[in-house]
Scaffold this motif. Structure first.
Motif, PDB file in Angstrom:
ATOM      1  N   PRO A  75       0.801  -1.227   0.000  1.00  0.00           N
ATOM      2  CA  PRO A  75       0.000   0.000   0.000  1.00  0.00           C
ATOM      3  C   PRO A  75       0.833   1.275   0.000  1.00  0.00           C
ATOM      4  O   PRO A  75       0.441   2.272  -0.618  1.00  0.00           O
ATOM      5  N   GLY A  76       1.949   1.275   0.660  1.00  0.00           N
ATOM      6  CA  GLY A  76       2.755   2.482   0.735  1.00  0.00           C
ATOM      7  C   GLY A  76       3.306   2.922  -0.597  1.00  0.00           C
ATOM      8  O   GLY A  76       3.479   4.122  -0.846  1.00  0.00           O
ATOM      9  N   LYS A  77       3.577   1.991  -1.469  1.00  0.00           N
ATOM     10  CA  LYS A  77       4.181   2.310  -2.760  1.00  0.00           C
ATOM     11  C   LYS A  77       3.165   2.695  -3.820  1.00  0.00           C
ATOM     12  O   LYS A  77       3.449   3.515  -4.698  1.00  0.00           O
ATOM     13  N   TYR A  78       1.971   2.132  -3.752  1.00  0.00           N
ATOM     14  CA  TYR A  78       1.016   2.285  -4.855  1.00  0.00           C
ATOM     15  C   TYR A  78      -0.216   3.123  -4.513  1.00  0.00           C
ATOM     16  O   TYR A  78      -1.120   3.258  -5.334  1.00  0.00           O
ATOM     17  N   SER A  79      -0.273   3.718  -3.324  1.00  0.00           N
ATOM     18  CA  SER A  79      -1.406   4.569  -2.955  1.00  0.00           C
ATOM     19  C   SER A  79      -1.233   5.946  -3.596  1.00  0.00           C
ATOM     20  O   SER A  79      -0.785   6.901  -2.957  1.00  0.00           O
ATOM     21  N   ARG A  80      -1.629   6.044  -4.851  1.00  0.00           N
ATOM     22  CA  ARG A  80      -1.393   7.265  -5.635  1.00  0.00           C
ATOM     23  C   ARG A  80      -2.129   7.139  -6.972  1.00  0.00           C
ATOM     24  O   ARG A  80      -2.663   6.089  -7.301  1.00  0.00           O
ATOM     25  N   PRO A  81      -2.157   8.197  -7.774  1.00  0.00           N
ATOM     26  CA  PRO A  81      -2.802   8.100  -9.095  1.00  0.00           C
ATOM     27  C   PRO A  81      -1.863   7.520 -10.146  1.00  0.00           C
ATOM     28  O   PRO A  81      -0.636   7.671 -10.055  1.00  0.00           O
ATOM     29  N   PHE A  82      -2.455   6.858 -11.142  1.00  0.00           N
ATOM     30  CA  PHE A  82      -1.702   6.336 -12.278  1.00  0.00           C
ATOM     31  C   PHE A  82      -2.470   6.605 -13.570  1.00  0.00           C
ATOM     32  O   PHE A  82      -3.688   6.423 -13.630  1.00  0.00           O
TER      33      PHE A  82
END
Length: 361
Positions: free
Chosen positions: A260-267
């Motif tokens: 979760p820490g790495k991918y909690s963001r927009p793409f």
């Protein structure tokens, strides 16, 4: 989990997972429902009943054991109740008012569905006690479009001229707020929720019968041996087959669940730069693939503004998520038109076949 999207990788993760899918009766939602079925997931859908006269979703009645809830995403209490009773591992939020032209006709409703509906969903998720990853699907149109030949990145300024685009930019702000306020990665051990947004380009594929979309309009015209009416032939868009972003959403949710820490963001999910085609190029390829037909270039309707140039930068999806497009524009158009040419009783099977073929690329 390996870095490449393959059927084996995704099946290993999704088999037996509980997926709450909003908008499962829509075009993209139906494709994702079929995709998840192939992966062995247990799906609960939440959406309005299909609006089209020949809904794509209905092709799969009796073929996919999905639990369907037909209700409005604006019903906050109902949304929360359905989420809490199901206790999903993953949530894909696709329910939306997705059409630019229609947003001019129902602007307030567009904001209610897209913005308030998303807040309702995320509030419901916040009440879950189990671990859960959420992917909110927005659009490539969330950026403040300068109508210039540039590729928009995830950290570019959000905006929106038409009500649809503006509502989706607002949706991104809602997602950002919930990510900071309720699903903060720094406090993941406490809440165990992770949240990302997915901004996809212009999606094409079989099963879309929406009005004022170029591929459905093209397919309908060709089926009826009529000229294809082309409204904005010079407009440039990041066209991609529907399976491209769906593969990205599935990979993103799996990675989000595990890291979760790495991918909690927009793409951003879109094509390679060379596959940003004009509407005319898209229609010409569709007619060529069909094996005949003509295009009729209609005067541009200036009553409602539509962006003439839009391109996405997908480097973060490639480098961070390790996702990349599998189909070039010509192949995406060929796959799409082949679906529309199939006999009605073979379209569902062909949908599953295209999913298998996509993952085998």
């Amino acid at each position: 989990m390996e870095s490449v999207v393959t059927l084996a990788d995704l099946q290993k993760f999704y088999s037996g997972k509980k997926i709450f899918l909003t908008g499962h009766t829509g075009f993209k939602g139906t494709w994702l429902m079929a995709f998840l079925h192939k992966l062995g997931a247990s799906v609960k859908g939440y959406a309005l009943a299909p609006e089209e006269s020949k809904p794509f979703h209905d092709l799969f009645k009796g073929l996919i054991p999905v639990e369907s809830v037909f209700a409005d995403i604006r019903d906050r209490q109902r949304v929360a109740a359905e989420i809490l009773s199901f206790k999903p591992d993953i949530v894909f939020h696709l329910a939306a008012q997705p059409l630019v032209i229609r947003s001019y006709e129902i602007p307030s409703e567009t904001f209610e569905v897209n913005v308030v509906g998303t807040a309702n969903l995320l509030e419901g998720v916040s009440k879950l006690e189990n671990k859960c990853a959420v992917v909110v699907v927005t659009t490539d149109k969330v950026y403040e479009n300068k109508e210039q030949d540039i590729l928009y990145k995830e950290n570019d300024t959000l905006g929106g001229f038409d009500p649809y685009s503006a509502s989706k930019a607002c949706t991104e702000l809602v997602v950002s707020s919930f990510r900071k306020s309720f699903f903060n990665p720094d406090k993941y051990a406490i809440h165990q929720k992770s949240l990302a947004s997915a901004r996809a380009g212009n999606v094409i594929g079989g099963g879309d019968w929406s009005k004022n979309r170029i591929i459905p309009d093209t397919a309908t015209a060709l089926i009826n041996n009529a000229p294809v009416a082309v409204r904005n032939p010079a407009a440039v868009r990041p066209w991609q087959h529907v399976l491209e972003p769906l593969g990205g959403y599935l990979l993103l949710a799996a990675r989000l669940y595990e890291q979760p820490g790495k991918y909690s963001r927009p793409f951003n999910f879109g094509p390679f730069p060379e596959d940003h085609l004009t509407v005319k190029e898209l229609v010409d390829l569709a007619i060529q693939t069909w094996g005949g037909g003509t295009a009729q270039f209609s005067p541009v309707d200036n009553a409602h503004h539509e962006a003439s140039l839009l391109k996405l930068d997908i480097n973060d999806a490639i480098k961070v998520l390790e996702w990349s497009p599998k189909l070039q524009a010509a192949a995406a158009i060929r796959w799409t038109m082949e679906w529309y040419r199939k006999e009605a009783d073979k379209k569902a099977a062909f949908t599953f076949e295209q999913i298998d073929n996509y993952l085998a690329q």
